[in-house]
Design a protein around this motif. Structure first.
Motif, PDB file in Angstrom:
ATOM      1  N   ARG A 117      -5.707  95.046 -15.964  1.00 52.80           N
ATOM      2  CA  ARG A 117      -6.489  95.770 -14.929  1.00 52.80           C
ATOM      3  C   ARG A 117      -6.554  94.797 -13.560  1.00 52.80           C
ATOM      4  N   GLY A 175      -3.153  94.230 -12.297  1.00 51.28           N
ATOM      5  CA  GLY A 175      -2.833  95.702 -11.591  1.00 51.28           C
ATOM      6  C   GLY A 175      -3.331  95.748 -10.093  1.00 51.28           C
ATOM      7  N   VAL A 176      -4.614  95.425 -10.111  1.00 51.85           N
ATOM      8  CA  VAL A 176      -5.230  95.633  -8.727  1.00 51.85           C
ATOM      9  C   VAL A 176      -4.562  94.714  -7.861  1.00 51.85           C
ATOM     10  N   THR A 236      -1.204  95.856  -6.691  1.00 58.21           N
ATOM     11  CA  THR A 236      -1.417  96.939  -5.812  1.00 58.21           C
ATOM     12  C   THR A 236      -1.760  96.219  -4.342  1.00 58.21           C
ATOM     13  N   HIS A 250      -2.337  98.309 -14.386  1.00 55.17           N
ATOM     14  CA  HIS A 250      -3.633  98.985 -14.419  1.00 55.17           C
ATOM     15  C   HIS A 250      -3.855 100.032 -15.385  1.00 55.17           C
ATOM     16  N   ASN A 252      -7.503 106.691 -10.482  1.00 56.74           N
ATOM     17  CA  ASN A 252      -7.162 105.498  -9.795  1.00 56.74           C
ATOM     18  C   ASN A 252      -5.993 105.391  -9.002  1.00 56.74           C
ATOM     19  N   ARG A 263       0.565  99.333 -11.077  1.00 59.26           N
ATOM     20  CA  ARG A 263      -0.008 100.737 -11.519  1.00 59.26           C
ATOM     21  C   ARG A 263       0.289 100.617 -12.942  1.00 59.26           C
TER      22      ARG A 263
END
Length: 133
Positions: free
Chosen positions: A109, A112-113, A116, A95, A56, A92
């Motif tokens: 997660r 983190g997404v 990003t 995540h 990822n 990052r």
């Protein structure tokens, strides 16, 4: 403004993201050695999670690093590059932590997404702004 200041700012975030990719790669290698799996995930959930955390990051980080490089080329101010770099890096890391600890949807997660995507939007907007003379 010092024309190299943008390059120095970009260099910091490129360097930190490369270290993050290396750490995630080492975590995959450690899982491979621990479970004696040379290719694929061998059906080992921990190895699959490590592979996906690295995968990822390799799917998202390179495009952002290109963006940082172009922002440096157009002499975007470091005060623009640093916050974006920090948000992307934190995202990052979050995540990767979330994905290596659980396959479920976890707050690290999700955060983190989101971080990003926010970074991607910020980089894209800044690049478009600097592209218009």
């Amino acid at each position: 403004m010092d024309p190299l200041a943008s390059a120095h700012a970009a260099a910091l975030w490129v360097g930190l993201h490369l270290i993050l990719l290396l750490v995630l790669s080492v975590l995959v290698t450690r899982q491979r050695r621990r479970h004696r799996v040379e290719i694929g995930d061998g059906g080992v959930p921990a190895l699959n999670q490590a592979i996906r955390a690295f995968g990822n990051a390799t799917e998202y980080v390179p495009a952002a690093l290109v963006g940082f490089g172009v922002l440096a080329l157009v002499a975007a101010p470091p005060l623009l590059i640093h916050p974006i770099g920090l948000v992307l890096f934190a995202g990052r890391v979050l995540h990767a932590i979330g994905l290596t600890r659980s396959t479920a949807a976890t707050w690290p997660r999700a955060a983190g997404v989101l971080a990003t995507w926010v970074s991607y939007v910020a980089i894209a907007a800044a690049l478009i702004f600097y592209a218009i003379p």
